[in-house]
Design a protein around this motif. Sequence first.
Motif, PDB file in Angstrom:
ATOM      1  N   VAL A   1      63.071 -17.296  -7.315  1.00 31.83           N
ATOM      2  CA  VAL A   1      63.437 -16.988  -5.998  1.00 31.83           C
ATOM      3  C   VAL A   1      63.104 -17.914  -5.065  1.00 31.83           C
ATOM      4  CG1 VAL A   1      62.883 -15.196  -4.146  1.00 31.83           C
ATOM      5  CG2 VAL A   1      62.606 -14.407  -6.700  1.00 31.83           C
TER       6      VAL A   1
ATOM      7  N   MET B   1      66.204 -20.196  -5.119  1.00 33.64           N
ATOM      8  CA  MET B   1      67.840 -19.827  -4.899  1.00 33.64           C
ATOM      9  C   MET B   1      67.779 -19.520  -3.442  1.00 33.64           C
ATOM     10  SD  MET B   1      68.999 -18.985  -7.691  1.00 33.64           S
ATOM     11  CE  MET B   1      70.256 -17.769  -7.558  1.00 33.64           C
ATOM     12  N   THR B   2      66.339 -19.269  -2.781  1.00 37.00           N
ATOM     13  CA  THR B   2      66.756 -19.000  -1.234  1.00 37.00           C
ATOM     14  C   THR B   2      66.424 -20.373  -0.472  1.00 37.00           C
ATOM     15  OG1 THR B   2      64.233 -18.551  -1.586  1.00 37.00           O
ATOM     16  CG2 THR B   2      65.562 -16.703  -1.133  1.00 37.00           C
TER      17      THR B   2
ATOM     18  N   LEU C   1      68.247 -22.906  -1.660  1.00 40.99           N
ATOM     19  CA  LEU C   1      69.330 -23.804  -1.701  1.00 40.99           C
ATOM     20  C   LEU C   1      70.165 -24.086  -0.257  1.00 40.99           C
ATOM     21  CD1 LEU C   1      70.968 -21.988  -4.816  1.00 40.99           C
ATOM     22  CD2 LEU C   1      70.317 -24.551  -4.616  1.00 40.99           C
TER      23      LEU C   1
ATOM     24  N   ASN D   1      71.914 -21.612   2.053  1.00 41.17           N
ATOM     25  CA  ASN D   1      70.984 -20.471   2.425  1.00 41.17           C
ATOM     26  C   ASN D   1      70.404 -21.158   3.537  1.00 41.17           C
ATOM     27  OD1 ASN D   1      71.681 -18.313   0.922  1.00 41.17           O
ATOM     28  ND2 ASN D   1      70.576 -18.903  -0.699  1.00 41.17           N
TER      29      ASN D   1
ATOM     30  N   LYS E   1      72.167 -21.175   6.698  1.00 41.09           N
ATOM     31  CA  LYS E   1      72.764 -19.749   7.062  1.00 41.09           C
ATOM     32  C   LYS E   1      71.425 -19.308   8.067  1.00 41.09           C
ATOM     33  CE  LYS E   1      73.096 -14.990   5.564  1.00 41.09           C
ATOM     34  NZ  LYS E   1      72.983 -14.581   3.999  1.00 41.09           N
TER      35      LYS E   1
ATOM     36  N   VAL F   1      65.589   1.584  -3.457  1.00 45.95           N
ATOM     37  CA  VAL F   1      66.218   0.623  -2.432  1.00 45.95           C
ATOM     38  C   VAL F   1      67.734   1.382  -2.151  1.00 45.95           C
ATOM     39  CG1 VAL F   1      67.465  -1.283  -2.176  1.00 45.95           C
ATOM     40  CG2 VAL F   1      65.453  -1.257  -3.592  1.00 45.95           C
ATOM     41  N   ILE F   2      68.518   1.961  -3.176  1.00 45.70           N
ATOM     42  CA  ILE F   2      69.759   2.727  -2.868  1.00 45.70           C
ATOM     43  C   ILE F   2      69.441   3.787  -1.815  1.00 45.70           C
ATOM     44  CG2 ILE F   2      71.533   3.935  -3.761  1.00 45.70           C
ATOM     45  CD1 ILE F   2      71.381   2.393  -6.333  1.00 45.70           C
TER      46      ILE F   2
ATOM     47  N   THR G   1      68.456   3.004   1.669  1.00 42.84           N
ATOM     48  CA  THR G   1      69.602   2.494   2.365  1.00 42.84           C
ATOM     49  C   THR G   1      70.460   3.780   2.720  1.00 42.84           C
ATOM     50  OG1 THR G   1      69.322   0.635   0.983  1.00 42.84           O
ATOM     51  CG2 THR G   1      71.403   1.010   2.360  1.00 42.84           C
TER      52      THR G   1
ATOM     53  N   LEU H   1      63.440  -5.052   1.517  1.00 41.09           N
ATOM     54  CA  LEU H   1      64.108  -5.694   0.432  1.00 41.09           C
ATOM     55  C   LEU H   1      65.512  -6.196   1.016  1.00 41.09           C
ATOM     56  CD1 LEU H   1      63.846  -5.335  -3.260  1.00 41.09           C
ATOM     57  CD2 LEU H   1      65.957  -6.237  -2.231  1.00 41.09           C
ATOM     58  N   VAL H   2      66.352  -5.007   1.128  1.00 38.03           N
ATOM     59  CA  VAL H   2      67.739  -5.369   1.803  1.00 38.03           C
ATOM     60  C   VAL H   2      67.763  -6.127   3.033  1.00 38.03           C
ATOM     61  CG1 VAL H   2      69.683  -4.454   2.475  1.00 38.03           C
ATOM     62  CG2 VAL H   2      68.479  -3.354   0.802  1.00 38.03           C
TER      63      VAL H   2
ATOM     64  N   ALA I   1      66.736  -9.944   1.928  1.00 39.84           N
ATOM     65  CA  ALA I   1      67.882 -10.361   1.359  1.00 39.84           C
ATOM     66  C   ALA I   1      68.866 -10.918   1.913  1.00 39.84           C
ATOM     67  CB  ALA I   1      68.059  -9.674  -0.181  1.00 39.84           C
ATOM     68  N   SER I   2      69.558  -9.894   2.745  1.00 38.52           N
ATOM     69  CA  SER I   2      70.925 -10.238   3.244  1.00 38.52           C
ATOM     70  C   SER I   2      70.473 -11.248   4.763  1.00 38.52           C
ATOM     71  CB  SER I   2      71.469  -8.847   3.984  1.00 38.52           C
ATOM     72  OG  SER I   2      70.580  -8.101   4.533  1.00 38.52           O
TER      73      SER I   2
ATOM     74  N   LEU J   1      61.198 -12.234   1.408  1.00 36.46           N
ATOM     75  CA  LEU J   1      61.538 -11.914   0.021  1.00 36.46           C
ATOM     76  C   LEU J   1      60.830 -12.264  -0.945  1.00 36.46           C
ATOM     77  CD1 LEU J   1      64.373 -10.831  -0.837  1.00 36.46           C
ATOM     78  CD2 LEU J   1      65.206 -13.269  -0.968  1.00 36.46           C
TER      79      LEU J   1
ATOM     80  N   SER K   1      59.228  -9.780  -3.917  1.00 40.25           N
ATOM     81  CA  SER K   1      59.319 -10.120  -5.293  1.00 40.25           C
ATOM     82  C   SER K   1      57.999 -10.077  -5.738  1.00 40.25           C
ATOM     83  CB  SER K   1      59.724 -11.373  -5.617  1.00 40.25           C
ATOM     84  OG  SER K   1      60.637 -12.023  -4.422  1.00 40.25           O
TER      85      SER K   1
ATOM     86  N   ILE L   1      68.373  -5.203  -8.142  1.00 41.19           N
ATOM     87  CA  ILE L   1      69.176  -5.341  -6.760  1.00 41.19           C
ATOM     88  C   ILE L   1      68.742  -6.820  -6.048  1.00 41.19           C
ATOM     89  CG2 ILE L   1      69.231  -4.249  -4.535  1.00 41.19           C
ATOM     90  CD1 ILE L   1      69.140  -1.680  -5.787  1.00 41.19           C
ATOM     91  N   LEU L   2      67.528  -7.125  -6.402  1.00 38.34           N
ATOM     92  CA  LEU L   2      67.056  -8.464  -5.795  1.00 38.34           C
ATOM     93  C   LEU L   2      67.729  -9.661  -6.370  1.00 38.34           C
ATOM     94  CD1 LEU L   2      64.816 -10.000  -4.159  1.00 38.34           C
ATOM     95  CD2 LEU L   2      63.626 -10.043  -6.190  1.00 38.34           C
TER      96      LEU L   2
ATOM     97  N   TYR M   1      71.305  -9.721  -5.039  1.00 40.54           N
ATOM     98  CA  TYR M   1      71.387 -10.284  -3.627  1.00 40.54           C
ATOM     99  C   TYR M   1      71.047 -11.732  -3.893  1.00 40.54           C
ATOM    100  CZ  TYR M   1      71.619  -6.501  -0.277  1.00 40.54           C
ATOM    101  OH  TYR M   1      72.318  -5.491   0.581  1.00 40.54           O
ATOM    102  N   LEU M   2      70.268 -12.111  -4.779  1.00 38.61           N
ATOM    103  CA  LEU M   2      70.127 -13.666  -4.832  1.00 38.61           C
ATOM    104  C   LEU M   2      71.279 -14.302  -5.513  1.00 38.61           C
ATOM    105  CD1 LEU M   2      66.474 -13.954  -6.251  1.00 38.61           C
ATOM    106  CD2 LEU M   2      67.183 -14.385  -3.961  1.00 38.61           C
TER     107      LEU M   2
ATOM    108  N   GLU N   1      77.075 -17.657   0.193  1.00 34.37           N
ATOM    109  CA  GLU N   1      76.210 -18.846   0.062  1.00 34.37           C
ATOM    110  C   GLU N   1      76.018 -19.449  -1.265  1.00 34.37           C
ATOM    111  OE1 GLU N   1      75.338 -16.373   2.044  1.00 34.37           O
ATOM    112  OE2 GLU N   1      76.082 -17.140   3.782  1.00 34.37           O
ATOM    113  N   ILE N   2      75.655 -18.555  -2.151  1.00 37.45           N
ATOM    114  CA  ILE N   2      75.358 -19.051  -3.355  1.00 37.45           C
ATOM    115  C   ILE N   2      76.564 -19.490  -4.314  1.00 37.45           C
ATOM    116  CG2 ILE N   2      74.384 -18.107  -5.839  1.00 37.45           C
ATOM    117  CD1 ILE N   2      72.093 -18.491  -3.878  1.00 37.45           C
TER     118      ILE N   2
ATOM    119  N   PHE O   1      78.144  -0.703  -3.505  1.00 38.22           N
ATOM    120  CA  PHE O   1      77.739  -0.159  -2.775  1.00 38.22           C
ATOM    121  C   PHE O   1      76.831  -0.822  -1.406  1.00 38.22           C
ATOM    122  CE2 PHE O   1      73.599   2.289  -1.285  1.00 38.22           C
ATOM    123  CZ  PHE O   1      74.184   3.524  -0.944  1.00 38.22           C
ATOM    124  N   PHE O   2      76.262  -1.919  -2.421  1.00 34.81           N
ATOM    125  CA  PHE O   2      75.610  -2.989  -1.273  1.00 34.81           C
ATOM    126  C   PHE O   2      76.520  -3.848  -0.521  1.00 34.81           C
ATOM    127  CE2 PHE O   2      71.908  -1.401  -3.377  1.00 34.81           C
ATOM    128  CZ  PHE O   2      71.177  -1.062  -2.384  1.00 34.81           C
TER     129      PHE O   2
ATOM    130  N   ARG P   1      80.155   6.134   3.350  1.00 26.81           N
ATOM    131  CA  ARG P   1      79.012   6.912   3.438  1.00 26.81           C
ATOM    132  C   ARG P   1      78.651   6.740   4.948  1.00 26.81           C
ATOM    133  NH1 ARG P   1      74.486   3.084   3.937  1.00 26.81           N
ATOM    134  NH2 ARG P   1      75.062   1.244   3.314  1.00 26.81           N
TER     135      ARG P   1
END
Lengths: 374, 404
Positions: free
Chosen positions: A23, A26-27, A29, A32, A35, A315-316, A319, A330-331, A334-335, A342, A346, B172-173, B176-177, B182-183, B346-347, B366
């Motif tokens: 993690v 990836m974050t 990089l 990222n 951003k 998570v779903i 949201t 988490l959402v 991550a966004s 994050l 994790s 989901i994590l 998102y990664l 960006e990735i 969905f995301f 939604r």
Amino acid sequence: MGLFILRRTGVMIITAICLTFIVFFMTNLYPNLEKLAKTQGNFRMSDEAVTSWLDRKGYLQSLPVKYGQWLGVMPGWTYENDGDLTGRCFKGKLSVEQAADAPQFCGILQGHWGQSTALKNDVSTIISDRLARTGALMFWVLLLMIPSALIIGVLAGMKEGSKTDRGLSTLSIITTATPEYVSGVIFITLFASSAIGVRLFKGSATAAAKHMPEGYGYEWLPDWMIGFWFRVAEAPTFENFFLPVLTISLYGMGYIARMTRASMAEVMTAQYIRTARLKGVKFSDIVLKHALRNALIAPFTVIMLQIPWLLNGVVIVETLFNYKGFGWALVQAASNNDIELLLGVSVVSVVVVLVTQLISDIGYVYLNPRIRIS
Amino acid sequence: MEPLGMFEIIGRVLYQFTPVWLALIILFAASIAYKRKLGLYGKLFDSPIGMIGFGLVMFWVFTGVFGQIDLIVTHDSLSQVSGMRNKVPGTALRSPGEGQYAWYLFGGDHLARDVFSRVIDGAWVVVRIAPLATLFAFMVGITLGLPAGYFGGRLDTIISFTANLILAFPVILLFYLLVTPEIVATGVPNFMATVLFIFPIIFTAVLINSRYHTQPSFRTPLMIGVLGVMFWIYLSLISTGGYLVKNDDFSIPALPEIFDLFDVSGGILVVFVSVVFVNSPTVFRIVRGLAMDIKTRDYVAAAQTRGESAWYIMLWEILPNARGPLIVDFCLRIGYTTILLGTLGFFGLGLESESPDWGTTINSGRKLLASFPHPALVPALSLLSLVLGLNLLADGLREESLKD
């Protein structure tokens, strides 16, 4: 047994370290980080401004060093500007002398989880707060899901091939084919919108996440129970909480029910059940006293392993129903590439996954004396 | 023009699907007529559950294919028609042009696009990606799972640890990664594609070599032919515009553009890679378990005594005998992949926001669910029926394969 748990804990720690490192990688990089700098600073920053912002915040050190600092095995970074220091281990600007008194190491090992850039708060505060809300959700989900799944499974597996079995098995297949975002949409349409269905429930669970008011408490409740009681029983109402709970439970329910059915059907063909039937024991007694105990060993493992899967559903659903819990965090993390939040998320989810695995293994051995771990 | 009533909508929708009904009738008639000669596939038509499942799956497959050649769709899935915003199913167009279909059968969404046509086009996205991604995941899982189960030891420990590591990630994590612009810019998905997509080639190479290594004069040309084609497809798949990765900092050249057979857009590739990546560890675990079970059988011992090579035993003795559970799991896994694709949509990850796939459509619908449920409800029910079909199909196959 002790050695087994010890070895599993070792593997757990290694897994957690590898995972958080991924993690972290990836974050961190560069796109990222860029951003992150632009969302924190402003969107029209030049490339130099981005670099200097990242440098000031310690993001431009090498990856292992940053990871070591986050873990707390390396001294935290400091940045000097006109004799003032900013650093990882203290807030705001300090002079050199003051900074010398501040702690050197501040990572997860020292209990310092870092700062969330998106939600502007301590990561540990956010996570404990959000986990309490999601915990309440999970409490009701498990309370609804496990008994109904077990009942469906036992009823179906009791007489294999009967009409009840066919009906209930089809029902469980349908629920496993309905992911949360589908059942959620269907439920909201049917029970929370005026267009087609009836307005029985609310289509949003925001109200169930409200803060505990000052001076809240009951005479008869011990102090440590108050927070839990408020989250589980006081804030959520049937109107705003039933649909999210039902949505999450339904997807996992079918799977557990099918496993219970298979296990029950297998037990019902065993010799000792036949003996009991021939002895003339009542069918209900056979099911409840003889079969059930052996039939519930396999579902126990499945239920424990299902808990990490519920996290996806959480998570779903959070949201979809706008419930600001752990999954919602988490959402958000991550966004917005909120690195430390994050990582905290994790760590928690990895611990949940691995601990449930451990419990399921230990429980399996405990429940089934035929298996011994040497 | 008058808006349509409920029965008119149903009638017209059924009429739009005419080519699908015809195809289904032909397929079922032919299959039932020859079912005794068709092996496991033929036996499927003995079980009502399997038949219903197969019917549902083939319905969406035909819908996807025919929708793509403009047989079913009534409107363009991206074009907006004024005055049709959030309109209920069966609303007539205000001023239909020459040759334009006069109604929105399932209503309009929040951007005044036709819900019916979008669902049909969305079926194509799923039908195109889900089976192929599952197939790739199986290739990766089989190529790694067979040796891990057969040899055991340190190899098994290392691969199993990696698989468990990936499985410990919340899906989901991971999405998102992996699936952010960006990735994609860093080229990580392309590197992963380069690694993951090489597994089918390794698999085929080992498969052919272990079978025909005693006849080099036959094997060598066969290998060169098959692997050459596969390698070409592989290079076309991973290279876009002549480069493997191309961004401001660095670029890695790959296949020149003249030889490039097709380009996969970045969004689709990253979705594909992440779905394969998420599915492979589970397939690996299943294959490993099966291999560990089957390697104790007598026919494996017989092959070992004959002096067959380890890879021959794995691919030509163990794998064919593990096919039953693997076929069943393949069906289930396509359903799971469909769910994962929906989750990504969905995301709002991966595919563009105007993409007609079901997850993205549910996501955009939604926000207005309480007042206008139809734009989200129609794709939700479609996804449900496809996944249900796959689960029923797997159930029917399991039942029939156990009868042997």
